[in-house]
Design an enzyme around this catalytic site. Sequence first.
Site, short mmCIF file in Angstrom:
data_model
loop_
_atom_site.label_atom_id
_atom_site.label_comp_id
_atom_site.label_asym_id
_atom_site.label_seq_id
_atom_site.Cartn_x
_atom_site.Cartn_y
_atom_site.Cartn_z
N LYS A 18 -8.48 -22.72 8.74
CA LYS A 18 -7.20 -22.63 8.47
C LYS A 18 -6.30 -21.89 9.36
O LYS A 18 -6.59 -21.58 10.41
CB LYS A 18 -7.25 -21.42 6.96
CG LYS A 18 -7.79 -19.91 7.74
CD LYS A 18 -6.78 -19.14 8.17
CE LYS A 18 -7.51 -17.66 8.71
NZ LYS A 18 -6.58 -16.85 9.60
N ASP A 145 -11.16 -13.15 4.49
CA ASP A 145 -10.75 -14.42 4.47
C ASP A 145 -11.76 -15.41 3.51
O ASP A 145 -11.41 -16.49 3.14
CB ASP A 145 -10.66 -15.22 5.72
CG ASP A 145 -9.55 -14.50 6.42
OD1 ASP A 145 -8.62 -13.68 6.03
OD2 ASP A 145 -9.54 -14.83 7.65
#
Length: 305
Positions: A18, A145
């Site tokens: 990401k 995350d």
Amino acid sequence: MIYSHLSSTSCTITTGCKVNLNLYITGILPNGWHKIDSIFLPLSEPHDELHIEITNHNQGLHLSCNILDIELENNILTKTYTLFTKATHFTPSISIYLKKGIPYGAGLGGGSSDAAALLTWLQKNSPLPLSPSKLLKLAAEIGADVPFFLKNKPCRATGIGEKLEEISLSNLNISGNTLFIICPNLKISTPYAYKMWDDYNKKQIATSSRYNNNLTKKYSWDRSSPSTHLSDYLWMKNDFEPVIFSEYTELSVFKEQLLQFGARAAVLSGSGSSIYGLFKEYNQTSIMTEFYKKKNILTFSQLLQ
């Protein structure tokens, strides 16, 4: 994440990464964790591979990796296995070979992505899987995350990163652009980056009179002006940049180079060390790929669709 070489006893899972399209640090919790407001964008490249094989050795988890200096005893995959087995009493004997392709210490979330992949595998194979809410709670305990990588869709993340609101890529006005990522041979520890931020701000929370919760109204820029940089706009910022750039000046040079190459924005991802640029045309990135290849610097590009 993509499953391949699937059998009853083994599988290979490809895990993506990401970037943070923005990152605002909005508070500090009593336990020292930091509250953020950030847009997470999942990418398929660069990627890792997890080869998981069920064994008969009653060994719990055996972990190996193609990168020698990755710590295996304290690895996030070990933590994932330990917490899931504790919560479910499902203790499969498995061997995992981790093939790293995502640079670590780069702010791309490779470890969290791997953890989410293993967590998903354990959940699917457990005779007593966790409820969706308990799974997300466990994911957040593993790493801030990890819940995002369970969703693996563009999200606005708040809290410590575990509170997620899905966002359509079309609403970000970046579809059709190309993301070009520079991954220098530099590892930045996230805890160290937050410590630098704390010291820089003298424990005071960074605020901006221009920033408010109506962030979704600001996902646009003036397309009529070819010279407009997205980084001039409110939402494409990273609060880590002042402190990271002061410590690692070469990263600010990479950002300036991306803008000189014609990037509409150039932003540090997470706490670094990766820097990415957003380009209107895919063919703009071919020159940069060769430029950084000659300098032995890893780069990746992806068309956003």
